[in-house]
Design a protein around this motif. Structure first.
Motif, PDB file in Angstrom:
ATOM      1  N   ARG A   1       6.847 -15.427 -82.443  1.00 39.57           N
ATOM      2  CA  ARG A   1       6.256 -16.610 -83.147  1.00 39.57           C
ATOM      3  C   ARG A   1       7.656 -17.655 -83.036  1.00 39.57           C
ATOM      4  O   ARG A   1       8.736 -17.506 -82.931  1.00 39.57           O
ATOM      5  N   TRP A   2       7.139 -18.704 -82.519  1.00 41.66           N
ATOM      6  CA  TRP A   2       8.002 -19.901 -82.761  1.00 41.66           C
ATOM      7  C   TRP A   2       7.851 -20.794 -83.766  1.00 41.66           C
ATOM      8  O   TRP A   2       6.882 -21.122 -84.187  1.00 41.66           O
ATOM      9  N   LEU A   3       9.016 -21.460 -84.117  1.00 42.93           N
ATOM     10  CA  LEU A   3       8.934 -22.762 -84.919  1.00 42.93           C
ATOM     11  C   LEU A   3       9.249 -23.940 -84.093  1.00 42.93           C
ATOM     12  O   LEU A   3      10.118 -24.137 -83.726  1.00 42.93           O
ATOM     13  N   TRP A   4       8.212 -24.736 -84.182  1.00 49.26           N
ATOM     14  CA  TRP A   4       8.470 -26.160 -83.538  1.00 49.26           C
ATOM     15  C   TRP A   4       8.357 -27.258 -84.759  1.00 49.26           C
ATOM     16  O   TRP A   4       7.728 -26.926 -85.571  1.00 49.26           O
TER      17      TRP A   4
ATOM     18  N   ARG B   1       4.155 -20.041 -78.399  1.00 53.84           N
ATOM     19  CA  ARG B   1       4.754 -21.295 -77.644  1.00 53.84           C
ATOM     20  C   ARG B   1       3.703 -21.456 -76.517  1.00 53.84           C
ATOM     21  O   ARG B   1       3.777 -21.261 -75.569  1.00 53.84           O
ATOM     22  N   THR B   2       2.498 -22.271 -77.366  1.00 54.81           N
ATOM     23  CA  THR B   2       1.453 -22.371 -76.177  1.00 54.81           C
ATOM     24  C   THR B   2       1.069 -23.892 -76.661  1.00 54.81           C
ATOM     25  O   THR B   2       1.311 -24.577 -77.460  1.00 54.81           O
ATOM     26  N   ASN B   3       0.263 -24.422 -75.756  1.00 53.20           N
ATOM     27  CA  ASN B   3      -0.572 -25.673 -75.976  1.00 53.20           C
ATOM     28  C   ASN B   3      -1.213 -25.706 -77.164  1.00 53.20           C
ATOM     29  O   ASN B   3      -1.153 -26.958 -77.660  1.00 53.20           O
ATOM     30  N   GLN B   4      -1.606 -24.691 -77.468  1.00 51.97           N
ATOM     31  CA  GLN B   4      -2.620 -24.814 -78.702  1.00 51.97           C
ATOM     32  C   GLN B   4      -1.764 -25.097 -80.151  1.00 51.97           C
ATOM     33  O   GLN B   4      -1.990 -25.799 -80.940  1.00 51.97           O
ATOM     34  N   THR B   5      -0.442 -24.127 -79.882  1.00 47.56           N
ATOM     35  CA  THR B   5       0.337 -24.432 -81.171  1.00 47.56           C
ATOM     36  C   THR B   5       0.936 -25.712 -81.139  1.00 47.56           C
ATOM     37  O   THR B   5       0.997 -26.546 -82.102  1.00 47.56           O
ATOM     38  N   PHE B   6       1.329 -26.479 -79.946  1.00 48.72           N
ATOM     39  CA  PHE B   6       1.818 -27.892 -79.984  1.00 48.72           C
ATOM     40  C   PHE B   6       0.731 -28.906 -80.420  1.00 48.72           C
ATOM     41  O   PHE B   6       1.306 -29.989 -81.065  1.00 48.72           O
ATOM     42  N   ARG B   7      -0.402 -28.642 -79.954  1.00 48.04           N
ATOM     43  CA  ARG B   7      -1.532 -29.520 -80.365  1.00 48.04           C
ATOM     44  C   ARG B   7      -1.915 -29.650 -81.919  1.00 48.04           C
ATOM     45  O   ARG B   7      -1.938 -30.476 -82.390  1.00 48.04           O
ATOM     46  N   HIS B   8      -1.439 -28.283 -82.579  1.00 45.34           N
ATOM     47  CA  HIS B   8      -1.557 -28.416 -83.967  1.00 45.34           C
ATOM     48  C   HIS B   8      -0.524 -29.289 -84.639  1.00 45.34           C
ATOM     49  O   HIS B   8      -0.700 -29.882 -85.698  1.00 45.34           O
ATOM     50  N   LEU B   9       0.731 -29.320 -83.882  1.00 37.69           N
ATOM     51  CA  LEU B   9       1.905 -30.041 -84.566  1.00 37.69           C
ATOM     52  C   LEU B   9       1.292 -31.516 -84.364  1.00 37.69           C
ATOM     53  O   LEU B   9       1.510 -32.346 -85.196  1.00 37.69           O
TER      54      LEU B   9
ATOM     55  N   TRP C   1       9.393 -27.572 -71.289  1.00 31.13           N
ATOM     56  CA  TRP C   1       8.515 -26.444 -71.254  1.00 31.13           C
ATOM     57  C   TRP C   1       7.099 -27.281 -70.815  1.00 31.13           C
ATOM     58  O   TRP C   1       6.872 -28.261 -71.109  1.00 31.13           O
ATOM     59  N   TRP C   2       6.396 -26.479 -70.349  1.00 28.06           N
ATOM     60  CA  TRP C   2       5.185 -26.903 -69.715  1.00 28.06           C
ATOM     61  C   TRP C   2       4.105 -27.325 -70.879  1.00 28.06           C
ATOM     62  O   TRP C   2       3.228 -28.479 -70.441  1.00 28.06           O
ATOM     63  N   ALA C   3       4.073 -27.170 -72.076  1.00 28.82           N
ATOM     64  CA  ALA C   3       3.266 -27.623 -73.146  1.00 28.82           C
ATOM     65  C   ALA C   3       3.383 -29.003 -73.157  1.00 28.82           C
ATOM     66  O   ALA C   3       2.447 -29.902 -73.450  1.00 28.82           O
ATOM     67  N   TYR C   4       4.571 -29.212 -73.043  1.00 31.61           N
ATOM     68  CA  TYR C   4       4.808 -31.082 -73.390  1.00 31.61           C
ATOM     69  C   TYR C   4       4.209 -31.779 -72.127  1.00 31.61           C
ATOM     70  O   TYR C   4       3.925 -33.103 -72.150  1.00 31.61           O
ATOM     71  N   PHE C   5       4.353 -31.007 -70.744  1.00 29.91           N
ATOM     72  CA  PHE C   5       3.640 -31.637 -69.764  1.00 29.91           C
ATOM     73  C   PHE C   5       2.021 -31.816 -69.802  1.00 29.91           C
ATOM     74  O   PHE C   5       1.581 -33.102 -69.376  1.00 29.91           O
ATOM     75  N   ASP C   6       1.739 -30.713 -70.476  1.00 33.41           N
ATOM     76  CA  ASP C   6       0.086 -30.950 -70.579  1.00 33.41           C
ATOM     77  C   ASP C   6      -0.336 -31.483 -71.745  1.00 33.41           C
ATOM     78  O   ASP C   6      -1.650 -32.217 -71.604  1.00 33.41           O
ATOM     79  N   CYS C   7       0.333 -31.812 -72.836  1.00 30.99           N
ATOM     80  CA  CYS C   7      -0.065 -32.188 -74.024  1.00 30.99           C
ATOM     81  C   CYS C   7       0.342 -33.664 -74.088  1.00 30.99           C
ATOM     82  O   CYS C   7      -0.013 -34.340 -75.188  1.00 30.99           O
ATOM     83  N   LEU C   8       1.519 -34.385 -73.717  1.00 30.47           N
ATOM     84  CA  LEU C   8       2.066 -35.504 -73.915  1.00 30.47           C
ATOM     85  C   LEU C   8       1.863 -36.644 -73.098  1.00 30.47           C
ATOM     86  O   LEU C   8       1.910 -36.402 -71.616  1.00 30.47           O
TER      87      LEU C   8
END
Length: 124
Positions: free
Chosen positions: A8-11, A29-37, A56-63
């Motif tokens: 589990r990660w804390l973002w 640490r997934t796109n889904q968790t980052f999208r929730h943030l 991290w790849w989630a930043y490339f995908d979501c931002l």
């Protein structure tokens, strides 16, 4: 949390000028968790004008990449807060009497710590 295969990660999102934690979320640490943030920021009507991240790849995908700056050196203050969190919350260490396998207990303890430690100065 009991299984190393499911970490589990804390973002959190921090204001670069004041150091204030604006929003945080727990999860994988997934796109889904980052999208929730991102959704929490959107609900609070907080607009981020510049993202300082690692690679991290989630930043490339979501931002939007035009708003993103990859600078590990700029994240030192954030990493310092992570270290403070880990050293002051003994329940994050497996070999203590305070350790719990409950996700709810961990999330609550960390959330309370963030509220008390990082926001206590603002209430006075």
């Amino acid at each position: 949390m009991g299984k190393k295969k499911q970490p589990r990660w804390l973002w959190w999102v921090e204001d670069a000028v004041t150091g204030e934690i604006i929003a945080f979320v727990f999860g994988r640490r997934t796109n889904q968790t980052f999208r929730h943030l991102l959704h929490l920021l959107e609900e609070a009507k907080i607009e981020v004008i510049r993202w300082i991240t690692d690679s991290w790849w989630a930043y490339f995908d979501c931002l939007d990449q035009r708003l993103r700056l990859v600078r590990k050196a700029s994240l030192q203050g954030l990493e310092r807060k992570h270290l403070t969190l880990r050293t002051r919350l003994k329940r994050l260490t497996r070999r203590t009497i305070c350790y719990s396998k409950s996700i709810v207990v961990h999330d609550t303890a960390i959330g309370l710590f963030i509220n008390q430690f990082f926001f206590a100065d603002q209430r006075n």
